[in-house]
Design a protein around this motif. Structure first.
Motif, PDB file in Angstrom:
ATOM      1  N   THR A 106       0.836  -1.187   0.000  1.00  0.00           N
ATOM      2  CA  THR A 106       0.000   0.000   0.000  1.00  0.00           C
ATOM      3  C   THR A 106       0.878   1.247   0.000  1.00  0.00           C
ATOM      4  OG1 THR A 106      -0.078   0.293   2.381  1.00  0.00           O
ATOM      5  CG2 THR A 106      -1.712  -1.194   1.414  1.00  0.00           C
ATOM      6  N   LEU A 107       0.249   2.329  -0.406  1.00  0.00           N
ATOM      7  CA  LEU A 107       0.958   3.597  -0.474  1.00  0.00           C
ATOM      8  C   LEU A 107       1.525   3.984   0.891  1.00  0.00           C
ATOM      9  CD1 LEU A 107       1.700   5.984  -2.219  1.00  0.00           C
ATOM     10  CD2 LEU A 107      -0.533   6.969  -1.720  1.00  0.00           C
ATOM     11  N   ILE A 108       0.721   3.771   1.924  1.00  0.00           N
ATOM     12  CA  ILE A 108       1.160   4.147   3.270  1.00  0.00           C
ATOM     13  C   ILE A 108       2.380   3.323   3.667  1.00  0.00           C
ATOM     14  CG2 ILE A 108       0.501   4.204   5.708  1.00  0.00           C
ATOM     15  CD1 ILE A 108      -1.259   6.098   4.454  1.00  0.00           C
ATOM     16  N   HIS A 126       2.302  11.323  -7.722  1.00  0.00           N
ATOM     17  CA  HIS A 126       1.379  10.193  -7.657  1.00  0.00           C
ATOM     18  C   HIS A 126       0.161  10.494  -8.517  1.00  0.00           C
ATOM     19  CE1 HIS A 126      -1.313   7.114  -5.986  1.00  0.00           C
ATOM     20  NE2 HIS A 126      -0.240   6.539  -5.492  1.00  0.00           N
ATOM     21  N   SER A 128      -2.964   9.847  -8.010  1.00  0.00           N
ATOM     22  CA  SER A 128      -4.248  10.102  -7.343  1.00  0.00           C
ATOM     23  C   SER A 128      -4.233  11.427  -6.602  1.00  0.00           C
ATOM     24  CB  SER A 128      -4.551   8.997  -6.333  1.00  0.00           C
ATOM     25  OG  SER A 128      -4.977   7.843  -7.000  1.00  0.00           O
ATOM     26  N   SER A 129      -5.259  12.209  -6.817  1.00  0.00           N
ATOM     27  CA  SER A 129      -5.391  13.482  -6.111  1.00  0.00           C
ATOM     28  C   SER A 129      -5.394  13.234  -4.606  1.00  0.00           C
ATOM     29  CB  SER A 129      -6.698  14.173  -6.509  1.00  0.00           C
ATOM     30  OG  SER A 129      -6.748  14.368  -7.904  1.00  0.00           O
ATOM     31  N   GLY A 130      -4.608  13.999  -3.893  1.00  0.00           N
ATOM     32  CA  GLY A 130      -4.587  13.872  -2.436  1.00  0.00           C
ATOM     33  C   GLY A 130      -3.568  12.884  -1.916  1.00  0.00           C
ATOM     34  N   ALA A 131      -2.944  12.104  -2.812  1.00  0.00           N
ATOM     35  CA  ALA A 131      -2.030  11.056  -2.357  1.00  0.00           C
ATOM     36  C   ALA A 131      -0.804  11.637  -1.652  1.00  0.00           C
ATOM     37  CB  ALA A 131      -1.597  10.189  -3.538  1.00  0.00           C
ATOM     38  N   LEU A 134      -1.594  12.668   1.806  1.00  0.00           N
ATOM     39  CA  LEU A 134      -1.757  11.473   2.638  1.00  0.00           C
ATOM     40  C   LEU A 134      -0.394  10.984   3.134  1.00  0.00           C
ATOM     41  CD1 LEU A 134      -3.866   9.242   3.507  1.00  0.00           C
ATOM     42  CD2 LEU A 134      -3.195   8.027   1.441  1.00  0.00           C
ATOM     43  N   ASP A 148       0.071  15.618  -7.842  1.00  0.00           N
ATOM     44  CA  ASP A 148      -0.806  14.555  -7.330  1.00  0.00           C
ATOM     45  C   ASP A 148      -2.105  14.546  -8.117  1.00  0.00           C
ATOM     46  OD1 ASP A 148      -1.599  16.990  -6.064  1.00  0.00           O
ATOM     47  OD2 ASP A 148      -2.556  15.889  -4.431  1.00  0.00           O
ATOM     48  N   GLN A 150      -5.050  15.079 -10.300  1.00  0.00           N
ATOM     49  CA  GLN A 150      -5.522  16.283 -10.976  1.00  0.00           C
ATOM     50  C   GLN A 150      -5.646  17.416  -9.967  1.00  0.00           C
ATOM     51  OE1 GLN A 150      -9.147  14.855 -12.774  1.00  0.00           O
ATOM     52  NE2 GLN A 150      -8.117  13.023 -13.474  1.00  0.00           N
ATOM     53  N   HIS A 151      -4.939  17.289  -8.859  1.00  0.00           N
ATOM     54  CA  HIS A 151      -5.100  18.243  -7.771  1.00  0.00           C
ATOM     55  C   HIS A 151      -4.146  19.421  -7.904  1.00  0.00           C
ATOM     56  CE1 HIS A 151      -4.391  19.168  -3.271  1.00  0.00           C
ATOM     57  NE2 HIS A 151      -5.419  19.869  -3.685  1.00  0.00           N
ATOM     58  N   ARG A 198      -4.685  24.036 -12.008  1.00  0.00           N
ATOM     59  CA  ARG A 198      -5.210  24.356 -10.678  1.00  0.00           C
ATOM     60  C   ARG A 198      -4.184  25.118  -9.845  1.00  0.00           C
ATOM     61  NH1 ARG A 198      -7.852  20.204 -12.542  1.00  0.00           N
ATOM     62  NH2 ARG A 198     -10.022  19.797 -12.019  1.00  0.00           N
ATOM     63  N   PRO A 221     -13.550  21.834 -16.042  1.00  0.00           N
ATOM     64  CA  PRO A 221     -14.164  21.282 -14.829  1.00  0.00           C
ATOM     65  C   PRO A 221     -15.406  22.077 -14.401  1.00  0.00           C
ATOM     66  CG  PRO A 221     -12.050  22.327 -14.332  1.00  0.00           C
ATOM     67  CD  PRO A 221     -12.208  22.373 -15.812  1.00  0.00           C
TER      68      PRO A 221
ATOM     69  N   THR B 185     -13.773  20.153  -8.248  1.00  0.00           N
ATOM     70  CA  THR B 185     -12.839  20.861  -9.114  1.00  0.00           C
ATOM     71  C   THR B 185     -11.613  21.321  -8.334  1.00  0.00           C
ATOM     72  OG1 THR B 185     -14.491  21.520 -10.710  1.00  0.00           O
ATOM     73  CG2 THR B 185     -12.584  22.950 -10.499  1.00  0.00           C
ATOM     74  N   ARG B 186     -11.829  21.865  -7.146  1.00  0.00           N
ATOM     75  CA  ARG B 186     -10.694  22.312  -6.332  1.00  0.00           C
ATOM     76  C   ARG B 186      -9.802  21.139  -5.932  1.00  0.00           C
ATOM     77  NH1 ARG B 186     -10.416  27.462  -4.384  1.00  0.00           N
ATOM     78  NH2 ARG B 186     -12.268  28.738  -4.654  1.00  0.00           N
ATOM     79  N   LEU B 187     -10.413  20.023  -5.616  1.00  0.00           N
ATOM     80  CA  LEU B 187      -9.631  18.873  -5.176  1.00  0.00           C
ATOM     81  C   LEU B 187      -9.088  18.061  -6.346  1.00  0.00           C
ATOM     82  CD1 LEU B 187     -11.897  17.646  -2.239  1.00  0.00           C
ATOM     83  CD2 LEU B 187      -9.735  18.879  -2.063  1.00  0.00           C
ATOM     84  N   GLY B 188      -9.588  18.336  -7.556  1.00  0.00           N
ATOM     85  CA  GLY B 188      -9.136  17.577  -8.706  1.00  0.00           C
ATOM     86  C   GLY B 188      -9.584  16.127  -8.663  1.00  0.00           C
ATOM     87  N   LEU B 189     -10.823  15.903  -8.219  1.00  0.00           N
ATOM     88  CA  LEU B 189     -11.334  14.536  -8.129  1.00  0.00           C
ATOM     89  C   LEU B 189     -12.230  14.226  -9.330  1.00  0.00           C
ATOM     90  CD1 LEU B 189     -12.259  14.396  -4.345  1.00  0.00           C
ATOM     91  CD2 LEU B 189     -10.355  13.227  -5.478  1.00  0.00           C
ATOM     92  N   PHE B 258      -9.346  15.593   1.486  1.00  0.00           N
ATOM     93  CA  PHE B 258      -9.443  14.237   0.921  1.00  0.00           C
ATOM     94  C   PHE B 258      -9.797  13.204   1.986  1.00  0.00           C
ATOM     95  CE2 PHE B 258      -6.510  16.639  -1.793  1.00  0.00           C
ATOM     96  CZ  PHE B 258      -7.050  16.422  -3.033  1.00  0.00           C
ATOM     97  N   PRO B 304      -5.434   7.057  -1.111  1.00  0.00           N
ATOM     98  CA  PRO B 304      -5.861   8.293  -1.775  1.00  0.00           C
ATOM     99  C   PRO B 304      -7.369   8.245  -2.030  1.00  0.00           C
ATOM    100  CG  PRO B 304      -3.873   7.438  -2.795  1.00  0.00           C
ATOM    101  CD  PRO B 304      -4.339   6.388  -1.829  1.00  0.00           C
TER     102      PRO B 304
END
Lengths: 345, 409
Positions: A106-108, A126, A128-131, A134, A148, A150-151, A198, A221, B185-189, B258, B304
């Motif tokens: 896992t990523l963690i 990464h 994934s957005s937010g990865a 994390l 990360d 599309q973030h 962004r 978006p 959109t802000r989070l890019g999800l 997230f 994620p």
């Protein structure tokens, strides 16, 4: 290890660690305007160094930087690697394609592993957005987001701003306070899948510029107007009155289904050519974060205009900005006076 | 386990369909013996001390059988979604699931509508019904093929079974994990327009009307889709709608940072839709509030956002969250228990969920004011994936009987 660094930014910004009170650089959205200006100012010394025959600093000597790229990259990885090496750090690149990620870790767990190897900074890309955020929450060292999902892609936005500032300065048009108040920047391309867009929206707006976005509806978006941008679907309308035109490529690898009929048709509507560029302000600056698809979103004769296109300067500034970010974020660990544990919090 | 001696619950406020009344409730031989009669010799007397005496909750549409969590939440019966491993699309699996909670918890399996829940080939629904399935469910996903959906609804109508549908247009929803809008959109999800729900609801209602079938939309979470349900009910279509507390307590702002505990299917919606859900609960458009209980450990949630599994462990907080609607004046206490007990029981066709003589003695004593703090680290559920972590809540179940037998809480 303390170093004899140029401290040109002292005096304009809060002293010591208060100038940049963040452990990580995960998003532009988390930064205040003066913190962005501080990073840009800090990068200047590295722009200067990088133009010398000998490009070496020992500011980060003895430190280990891990570039953990879970997504393919050539230029960003190279840029971070050169930045770390020019600062004297030991730089290690981890390509996820050859790593235990493929074995189901896992990523963690991967993050904890990197942490246990006592990296002094980890640069992460990464899909994934937010990865990256994390991982930042699970490791003890500074984490830099190299993109990360599309973030966000914060160092790209910073280098774009730095490149723009240098061009304006060259032309004698730069504002003395470092801001870009009143400038109109049009970002055209695959906004939906773009973390560069962004981060740039947030960064440019923080510096007072107004941002226009242009894309076909499928690549725009939903609700992006709420970020304070102007939305256009016709490139000609967006270009009119623009000081800067930033082109983005189509991120085919992120597209889930068909978003446009063909690259040829995309070029027909959204390709930046001489005729279209003439609709923008005279001397409007052309930018592209790369990699470019010549003949799709940008024509070669526009991309290569020496007085208008700053695409290669963007790449140059990338190294300087990443040096600045690595330097600033490791100051606490390096016990630079004013940045140490408890000195400013 | 059978009820040994008659029980008389005194000093409580009984939540009956006619209203809340101060009275005595007697339970005998696993059934409600009398409402309002006096004590009899040999009764085991329980003093409710002014608390609510309510029907045990009937939770329509859960993903795991997690008894400690259900009991904590006052839930005595749950309809189990067919999304199990292997799926409930085969009679013997349904029969096994139907027995899996007894004696102190009853599981009502929902028969998987299609083989493997793949949405193409009808499963053996009548055999599953005879194995104990109380209704049919499409599973976590929508049946995209309208021809299959029509034939399913026609078959269900013949068997007089409700079809529980997940209404989210698959073509639009795709790999989306958020509702299209500023937050995504802000989070890019990856996101899908809220209309993905309305499109699916419109189709399912039309097909149910055509087939003369009973349709339960497990979660209706957008203003547009709720309006379609409202209109369909007005013209007499046999459609009911449900929701989980996440969609009336939280908007998509909860996705900030997230937080994967806020990853739901369908995804959390903008504030206007949250307000529309509350209004629809108030005006009767929404009939059921269920927990959607889906405990997920760190291997599914510490990822994620887009890679994390959707769902929340909701059994423990279901009642407390519904009681917020009572305190806010959206609904009264009778209606709160209609939403969590009487209506889901009626949809499943089980003799429970109401305080009525002769009904199954599934009873919860509830202190509607008792304060507590939701703590994901200390939950009874198999996992603590609650989006309400560290939120104060009010209302706790203090005693519970299943079929007249007390359950230790």
């Amino acid at each position: 290890m303390t170093s004899q660094q140029n401290t040109s930014s002292q005096g304009h910004f809060p002293a010591g660690g208060r100038a940049f009170p963040h452990r990580d650089l995960v998003s532009i959205g988390a930064l205040q305007t003066h913190e962005i200006l501080f990073l840009l100012e800090e990068a200047e010394q590295w722009v200067h160094l990088n133009r010398q025959p000998s490009k070496h600093s020992d500011a980060l000597a003895g430190l280990t930087i891990i570039n953990a790229f879970f997504e393919n990259s050539t230029r960003t990885l190279l840029s971070f690697e050169i930045a770390g090496k020019r600062l004297g750090a030991d730089v290690v690149n981890m390509h996820a394609a050859q790593s235990s990620v493929k074995k189901g870790e896992t990523l963690i767990d991967t993050a904890v592993t990197l942490n246990a190897m006592r990296a002094d900074a980890i640069v992460i890309r990464h899909g994934s957005s937010g990865a990256v955020g994390l991982i930042a929450g699970k490791v003890d060292c500074p984490v830099l987001n190299a993109g990360d999902g599309q973030h966000e892609h914060p160092t790209q936005a910073l280098l774009d701003t730095l490149a723009l500032r240098h061009k304006l300065r060259e032309r004698g048009e730069a504002s003395s306070d470092g801001m870009m108040t009143g400038m109109v920047v049009t970002i055209c391309g695959d906004i939906l899948h773009s973390r560069v867009a962004r981060s740039n929206i947030l960064c440019l707006q923080a510096l007072g510029a107004s941002v226009r976005l242009c894309a076909p509806p499928a690549l725009m978006p939903a609700g992006v107007e709420a970020m304070g941008v102007e939305v256009f679907h016709h490139f000609e309308d967006a270009l009119s009155g623009s000081d800067v035109v930033m082109m983005l490529r189509l991120q085919n690898e992120r597209m889930d289904g068909q978003y446009i009929p063909s690259p040829r048709e995309y070029r027909h509507l959204y390709g930046l050519n001489q005729q279209r560029l003439a609709l923008a302000r005279p001397d409007a600056i052309v930018m592209h974060p790369g990699p470019m698809n010549r003949g799709v979103e940008i024509e070669s004769d526009v991309a290569d205009m020496p007085d208008r296109s700053i695409i290669t300067q963007q790449v140059e500034m990338g190294v300087a900005i990443r040096m600045a970010c690595l330097d600033v974020l490791t100051r606490k660990a390096r016990k630079i006076p004013g940045w140490g544990e408890g000195e400013w919090v | 386990m059978k009820q040994q001696a008659p029980i008389a619950i005194t000093g409580g406020r009984l939540v009956t369909p006619a209203g809340v009344v101060e009275s005595t409730l007697r339970l005998a031989e696993g059934r409600i013996a009398s409402v309002g009669a006096s004590l009899e010799d040999g009764d085991e007397v329980v003093d409710a001390r002014g608390q609510l005496v309510a029907p045990g909750l009937v939770d329509l549409g859960v993903f795991a059988i997690d008894k400690p969590a259900f009991h904590f939440g006052g839930i005595t019966r749950a309809a189990l979604m067919p999304d199990q491993s292997p799926p409930l699309d085969f009679p013997s699996r349904v029969r096994f699931a139907a027995q899996s909670g007894k004696p102190d918890f009853w599981v009502h399996p929902l028969a998987g509508a299609t083989v493997g829940l793949a949405g193409s080939q009808l499963a053996e629904i009548a055999l599953m019904r005879d194995g104990g399935a109380r209704a049919i469910a499409t599973g976590r996903s929508w049946i995209a093929d309208s021809g299959v959906m029509l034939r399913l609804l026609q078959y269900a109508a013949m068997l007089d079974m409700v079809v529980v549908s997940h209404a989210e247009d698959g073509g639009l929803a795709g790999k989306a994990v958020a509702t299209a809008g500023e937050m995504a959109t802000r989070l890019g999800l990856p996101s899908a327009p809220a209309e993905a729900e309305a499109l699916a609801v419109a189709r399912d209602i039309d097909l149910a009307e055509l087939a003369g079938a009973r349709l339960h939309l497990r979660q209706v979470t957008t203003a547009r889709a709720l309006e379609l349900v409202r209109q369909a009910k007005a013209r007499g279509v046999a459609v009911t709608a449900g929701v989980t507390p996440a969609h009336f307590m939280l908007s998509d702002l909860a996705l900030a940072e997230f937080r994967t505990f806020a990853r739901m299917s369908p995804p959390l919606r903008p504030e206007e839709d949250r307000q529309a859900v509350i209004a629809a609960i108030g005006d009767g458009t929404i009939d059921v509030v269920s927990s959607g209980h889906d405990p997920r450990g760190p291997e599914d949630k510490r990822l994620p956002f887009a890679d994390a599994a959707p769902g929340m462990a909701g059994a423990e907080t279901l009642l407390a969250m519904v009681l917020t609607l009572v305190r806010d004046g959206v609904i009264d206490m009778e209606r709160a228990f209609a939403l969590v007990a009487a209506n889901p029981a009626a949809i499943l066709g089980v003799d429970a969920g109401v305080i009525r003589e002769g009904a199954e003695a599934d009873i919860a004593v509830v202190d509607p004011e008792r304060p507590w703090v939701v703590d994901s680290r200390k939950m009874e559920a198999q996992a603590g994936n609650t989006p309400f972590d560290r939120q104060p809540a009010q209302g706790r179940v203090t005693a519970l009987w299943k079929g007249g037998v007390a359950i230790a809480l």
